[in-house]
Design a protein around this motif. Structure first.
Motif, PDB file in Angstrom:
ATOM      1  N   CYS A 139       0.989  -1.109  -0.078  1.00 22.25           N
ATOM      2  CA  CYS A 139       0.118  -0.048   0.155  1.00 22.25           C
ATOM      3  C   CYS A 139       0.916   1.251  -0.151  1.00 22.25           C
ATOM      4  CB  CYS A 139      -0.811   0.142   1.168  1.00 22.25           C
ATOM      5  SG  CYS A 139      -0.219   0.110   2.823  1.00 22.25           S
ATOM      6  N   VAL A 142       1.649   2.103  -3.716  1.00 23.26           N
ATOM      7  CA  VAL A 142       0.545   2.537  -4.264  1.00 23.26           C
ATOM      8  C   VAL A 142       0.078   4.005  -4.016  1.00 23.26           C
ATOM      9  CG1 VAL A 142      -1.891   1.998  -4.596  1.00 23.26           C
ATOM     10  CG2 VAL A 142      -0.134  -0.004  -4.672  1.00 23.26           C
ATOM     11  N   TYR A 146      -0.488   7.402  -6.125  1.00 21.23           N
ATOM     12  CA  TYR A 146      -1.804   7.889  -6.287  1.00 21.23           C
ATOM     13  C   TYR A 146      -1.640   9.335  -5.867  1.00 21.23           C
ATOM     14  CZ  TYR A 146      -6.557   9.629  -4.872  1.00 21.23           C
ATOM     15  OH  TYR A 146      -7.550  10.482  -4.855  1.00 21.23           O
ATOM     16  N   TRP A 158     -10.319   7.135 -11.454  1.00 24.80           N
ATOM     17  CA  TRP A 158      -9.533   6.351 -10.498  1.00 24.80           C
ATOM     18  C   TRP A 158     -10.046   5.145 -10.108  1.00 24.80           C
ATOM     19  CZ3 TRP A 158      -4.616   6.425  -9.884  1.00 24.80           C
ATOM     20  CH2 TRP A 158      -3.811   7.662 -10.211  1.00 24.80           C
ATOM     21  N   SER A 161     -10.346   2.426 -12.564  1.00 26.09           N
ATOM     22  CA  SER A 161      -9.058   1.918 -12.893  1.00 26.09           C
ATOM     23  C   SER A 161      -8.573   0.982 -11.743  1.00 26.09           C
ATOM     24  CB  SER A 161      -7.962   3.261 -12.933  1.00 26.09           C
ATOM     25  OG  SER A 161      -8.325   4.153 -13.877  1.00 26.09           O
ATOM     26  N   TYR A 162      -8.858   1.317 -10.529  1.00 23.18           N
ATOM     27  CA  TYR A 162      -8.328   0.433  -9.245  1.00 23.18           C
ATOM     28  C   TYR A 162      -9.517  -0.803  -9.253  1.00 23.18           C
ATOM     29  CZ  TYR A 162      -5.562   3.837  -6.647  1.00 23.18           C
ATOM     30  OH  TYR A 162      -4.630   4.517  -6.419  1.00 23.18           O
ATOM     31  N   SER A 163     -10.649  -0.783  -9.956  1.00 24.93           N
ATOM     32  CA  SER A 163     -11.513  -1.884  -9.826  1.00 24.93           C
ATOM     33  C   SER A 163     -11.171  -2.804 -11.029  1.00 24.93           C
ATOM     34  CB  SER A 163     -12.931  -1.475 -10.186  1.00 24.93           C
ATOM     35  OG  SER A 163     -13.334  -0.692  -9.059  1.00 24.93           O
ATOM     36  N   SER A 166      -8.043  -4.608  -9.657  1.00 24.83           N
ATOM     37  CA  SER A 166      -8.540  -5.714  -8.770  1.00 24.83           C
ATOM     38  C   SER A 166      -8.827  -7.179  -9.449  1.00 24.83           C
ATOM     39  CB  SER A 166      -9.547  -5.047  -7.993  1.00 24.83           C
ATOM     40  OG  SER A 166      -9.223  -3.956  -7.097  1.00 24.83           O
ATOM     41  N   ALA A 199      -5.561  -2.271  -4.218  1.00 25.59           N
ATOM     42  CA  ALA A 199      -5.936  -1.547  -5.375  1.00 25.59           C
ATOM     43  C   ALA A 199      -7.602  -1.376  -4.687  1.00 25.59           C
ATOM     44  CB  ALA A 199      -5.873  -2.294  -6.557  1.00 25.59           C
ATOM     45  N   GLY A 203      -9.641   2.261  -3.897  1.00 28.00           N
ATOM     46  CA  GLY A 203     -10.535   2.476  -4.597  1.00 28.00           C
ATOM     47  C   GLY A 203     -11.940   2.395  -3.972  1.00 28.00           C
TER      48      GLY A 203
END
Length: 289
Positions: A139, A142, A146, A158, A161-163, A166, A199, A203
């Motif tokens: 994290c 990451v 971000y 955002w 993208s994170y989804s 994942s 992620a 998110g």
């Protein structure tokens, strides 16, 4: 929201490392003492938090400013205001459901990977705990990325993208990925966890940010006001998602193996993205936030 999520992610990773370290020391010097030492440490931390809260809690809340977001009032007819009110309730409900799903995935990620490492790959509890803790500390980069790039994309992009990331990370949990990538199964499991955890967590923290925008929140004093939403989100994560996620992940892993567990995680990540695209985005009043 993102900073609070980072603190929580960092704490989860650090907690797993601390438990693994206590297990390696075996401070209790008895059979099963590795876990007893971790339990004693967790109780001590909980008591310290309780004592700090009691010591710092203000005697009166009258002079404490309420910093919850204020609701924008829709300038329309009575019917339009009623429709907007229903939209806000629906959006808040979707956010709560997404939070529960996040808790479900993360809890399953912790327990499922630990079970696979220990039962299939013969890792010790200490080794598995330390590896998972290090994965969750992913994290840190990451969050740094971000912080540096957050202005490049709007909040909805955002989250999207994170989804998607994942879903891709959850796909690495399949046993076949190790063979295709030329890596060992424990490595691909840990790589998938180190990407999926930050992620989805970060998110979802941004989803919480969408929920408290002025055109989405309900007025103070309502059952779904910003302060109440914070409580509902925490309950959905801890009281629903994490409560069900860990035992279900272990059950699926026991009965269907690693690929069954990976399928559960992929389906959950896909459902999360579908909730975002087909419910949250349409219910969000403004096209840009």
């Amino acid at each position: 929201q993102a900073h609070c999520a980072f603190a929580a992610m960092f704490g989860i990773g650090l907690g797993a490392l601390a438990a693994a370290s206590l297990g390696a020391l075996n401070v209790c010097r008895v059979r099963g003492g590795d876990m007893q030492g971790a339990g004693v440490a967790y109780v001590a931390v909980a008591l310290a938090v309780l004592a700090t809260t009691v010591a710092l809690y203000p005697a009166s809340l009258q002079d404490v400013p309420d910093r919850q977001a204020s609701a924008d009032v829709a300038e329309s007819s009575e019917e339009g205001q009623r429709s907007d009110h229903c939209r806000r309730i629906a959006l808040s409900s979707v956010v709560i459901a997404m939070c529960a799903l996040r808790g479900f995935v993360i809890a399953g990620l912790e327990s499922g990977i630990a079970l696979l490492l220990e039962s299939v790959h013969n890792w010790s509890t200490t080794e598995a705990g330390a590896a998972i803790g290090l994965c969750f500390l992913s994290c840190i980069p990451v969050q740094l990325a971000y912080s540096l790039l957050r202005s490049r994309l709007d909040i909805l992009t955002w989250i999207r993208s994170y989804s998607v990331v994942s879903i891709l990370a959850a796909s690495l949990l399949y046993s076949g990925c190790a063979w295709k990538l030329g890596l060992g199964e424990p490595v691909t499991l840990l790589v998938g966890a180190s990407v999926l955890f930050p992620a989805l967590y970060l998110g979802d923290s941004l989803v919480g940010g969408v929920a408290v925008l002025g055109h989405n929140v309900l007025p103070a004093g309502s059952w779904l006001s910003p302060n109440m939403m914070n409580m509902y989100r925490l309950f959905s994560i801890m009281g629903v998602g994490r409560l069900v996620g860990a035992p279900l992940a272990n059950t699926v892993t026991d009965r269907h193996g690693q690929d069954g567990y990976a399928t559960e995680q992929v389906i959950s990540a896909v459902v999360y993205l579908l909730l975002f695209e087909f419910l949250l985005v349409p219910l969000n009043k403004k096209s840009k936030v």
